[in-house]
Scaffold this motif. Structure first.
Motif, PDB file in Angstrom:
ATOM      1  N   THR A 160       0.852  -1.184   0.000  1.00 30.46           N
ATOM      2  CA  THR A 160       0.000   0.000   0.000  1.00 30.46           C
ATOM      3  C   THR A 160       0.887   1.233   0.000  1.00 30.46           C
ATOM      4  O   THR A 160       2.095   1.139   0.207  1.00 30.46           O
ATOM      5  CB  THR A 160      -0.961   0.005   1.212  1.00 30.46           C
ATOM      6  N   PHE A 185      -4.235  -2.108  -1.499  1.00 32.64           N
ATOM      7  CA  PHE A 185      -3.019  -2.922  -1.666  1.00 32.64           C
ATOM      8  C   PHE A 185      -2.937  -3.371  -3.119  1.00 32.64           C
ATOM      9  O   PHE A 185      -3.916  -3.875  -3.669  1.00 32.64           O
ATOM     10  CB  PHE A 185      -3.063  -4.139  -0.741  1.00 32.64           C
ATOM     11  N   CYS A 230      -7.035  -3.647   5.332  1.00 31.89           N
ATOM     12  CA  CYS A 230      -6.390  -4.513   4.339  1.00 31.89           C
ATOM     13  C   CYS A 230      -7.439  -5.001   3.352  1.00 31.89           C
ATOM     14  O   CYS A 230      -8.213  -5.897   3.646  1.00 31.89           O
ATOM     15  CB  CYS A 230      -5.706  -5.689   5.046  1.00 31.89           C
TER      16      CYS A 230
END
Length: 378
Positions: free
Chosen positions: A265, A273, A321
Motif C-alpha cells: 500500500t 493494496f 487490508c
C-alpha cells in the motif's frame, strides 16, 4: 558377481570418507552419489548429467546402483576430489564465478566444460578470453516497450570501464553507456524465458535500470558474464588499492537474495493494496509493476537495526487490508513504515528471514553513502 559388486560399493563408501570427497567436485552439493570413472571425481546427480554429455569425459556411474570394476574403484581411490581440483582448478582467476548447486544449468555446464574439456585453469600462465580487456559481440536484448528480443551489439571496454550497446551494428553513437562499477549481472532463465537469460542491472541517474539479454550459445553468455566480472575486478583493484582480492570478490556481481510477488500500500496506508514484483538486492528492496520492467517503481533501503530499521510480521492495528493476501509484513525505516502482504505464510516467513539477515548485517561505508543518497532522493 553381486558379492564382488557389494565389495566395490563398500570400498567406494570408504573412499567417500576421504577429505574433499563428501561434496560434489563441481558444485559443492553435499553427499555426491555419482562418480566419474574417467576423471576420478565424486559428483552429484545434476553434475553427472552434464558430464555424461561431454563426449571425451562422459564415463559416470552411480556409486550404489552401477557395476564397478576393481580397476575403476582403484582409480577413484588414487584420485578423488582434492587431487583433481589441485590439477583442474590450479589457476582459477579470483573474478571467475564458480557456480554452486543452486545456480542455473548454463553456469554449471560452462564451469565443468571450462575445467575439464577446455582445461582453462590447469596452467597458471594461460591467457584467458575473459582478460582481453575488450569484448565485442551481438546479444539478444529485450525491447523496453514491446518486449521483443532483438539483436544488439555490445562492447565491453576495460580501458574506459564501460559496457555500451548499439541498436545497429555500425551505429556511431551507443544507445547506452553503462559504467562497469554500477553493474550487477545475474542469470535469470525462468524470468527471461531462455536457459541462457542474463539480467544486467545498473544505476542510471541514481535509479536502477534493468536490461534482459540472452545468447543462443551457453558458452558465449557465460564468457560475457565472466568478462564483465574481470573488468569490474580490474576496476576495483584500482579504486581500492589497499583491499585484498578476497575482500573485492563479493563486490563483483551477485545473485538477488529473493524475488517474488507481494502486495503493498502507499505512504498514507489508506490506498488499496496492489500486487507488485519485488527484488531484494542486498539492502535495496525494489518493486516493479511487472517482473520484466526496465525501471523500478520505487525502492526501500534496509539499513542496520541499530539505526531505526526493524521488520516484523503483521500490519499495524487498524490497517484496512482490502487486498487478496492476508500475511502481513511491516518494515519500519527512520522515515516511514512500509506495509506488505504475502500470499502464504511460507512466503511471509521467507521474506521475513531475508529482511532480518540484512538488517542484522553491519553496514559498509559505501552503504552509508547509498542510504544518505536514497533518503535525500525521497
Amino acid at each position: 558377481m553381486t558379492g564382488e559388486n557389494e565389495r566395490a560399493v563398500r570400498a567406494l563408501k570408504e573412499i567417500l570418507q576421504k577429505p574433499g570427497n563428501h561434496a560434489c567436485a563441481d558444485c559443492g552439493a553435499a553427499d555426491p552419489e555419482w562418480g566419474s570413472c574417467s576423471l576420478g571425481v565424486f559428483i552429484c546427480l545434476g553434475c553427472s548429467g552434464i558430464h555424461r554429455n561431454l563426449p571425451d569425459l562422459g564415463k559416470v556411474k552411480s556409486l550404489s546402483l552401477s557395476r564397478w570394476e576393481n580397476s575403476e574403484v582403484q582409480f577413484m581411490a588414487e584420485n578423488g576430489n582434492e587431487v583433481m581440483k589441485a590439477k583442474y582448478e590450479a589457476a582459477v582467476p579470483i573474478y571467475y564465478y564458480k557456480p554452486n548447486h543452486k545456480d542455473c544449468q548454463v553456469l554449471r555446464e560452462q564451469w565443468i566444460r571450462a575445467k575439464y574439456e577446455r582445461k582453462e585453469f590447469v596452467d597458471p600462465g594461460k591467457k584467458l578470453t575473459y582478460e582481453e580487456g575488450e569484448r565485442d559481440g551481438i546479444l539478444m536484448k529485450r525491447g523496453r516497450d514491446n518486449g521483443q528480443f532483438l539483436s544488439r551489439r555490445f562492447v565491453l571496454m576495460e580501458r574506459e570501464g564501460t559496457l555500451k550497446y548499439f541498436t545497429k551494428y555500425d551505429a556511431k553513437e551507443p544507445k547506452a553507456v553503462i559504467k562497469v562499477d554500477t553493474i550487477n549481472a545475474s542469470f535469470q532463465p525462468e524470468k527471461i524465458g531462455n536457459p541462457n537469460g542474463l539480467q544486467i542491472t545498473y544505476l542510471k541517474d541514481y535509479s536502477t535500470r534493468n536490461i534482459f539479454l540472452y545468447h543462443e550459445s551457453g558458452k558465449e553468455i557465460v564468457d560475457w558474464f565472466n568478462s564483465i566480472r574481470a573488468v569490474q575486478f580490474h576496476y576495483l583493484k584500482v579504486a581500492f588499492p589497499g583491499a585484498t582480492d578476497v575482500e573485492l570478490k563479493p563486490k563483483l556481481t551477485r545473485n538477488f537474495l529473493k524475488e517474488g510477488y507481494m502486495e503493498k500500500t502507499g505512504p498514507r496506508q489508506t490506498e488499496g493494496f496492489k500486487k507488485r514484483w519485488f527484488t531484494l538486492d542486498h539492502r535495496r528492496l525494489m518493486y516493479f509493476k511487472d517482473p520484466m520492467d526496465a525501471f523500478a517503481k520505487g525502492e526501500v533501503f534496509l539499513g542496520h537495526r541499530d539505526h531505526g530499521y526493524s521488520v516484523g510480521p503483521g500490519l499495524p492495528q487498524g490497517t484496512h487490508c482490502n487486498g487478496a493476501w492476508q500475511h502481513g509484513i511491516t518494515i519500519v525505516t527512520p522515515d516511514r513504515s512500509f506495509l506488505f502482504t504475502c500470499e502464504s505464510e511460507g512466503e511471509q516467513q521467507d521474506w521475513l528471514n531475508h529482511f532480518n539477515v540484512v538488517i542484522s548485517t553491519t553496514m559498509t561505508p559505501q552503504e552509508y553513502s547509498m542510504e544518505a543518497l536514497l533518503r535525500h532522493k525521497h
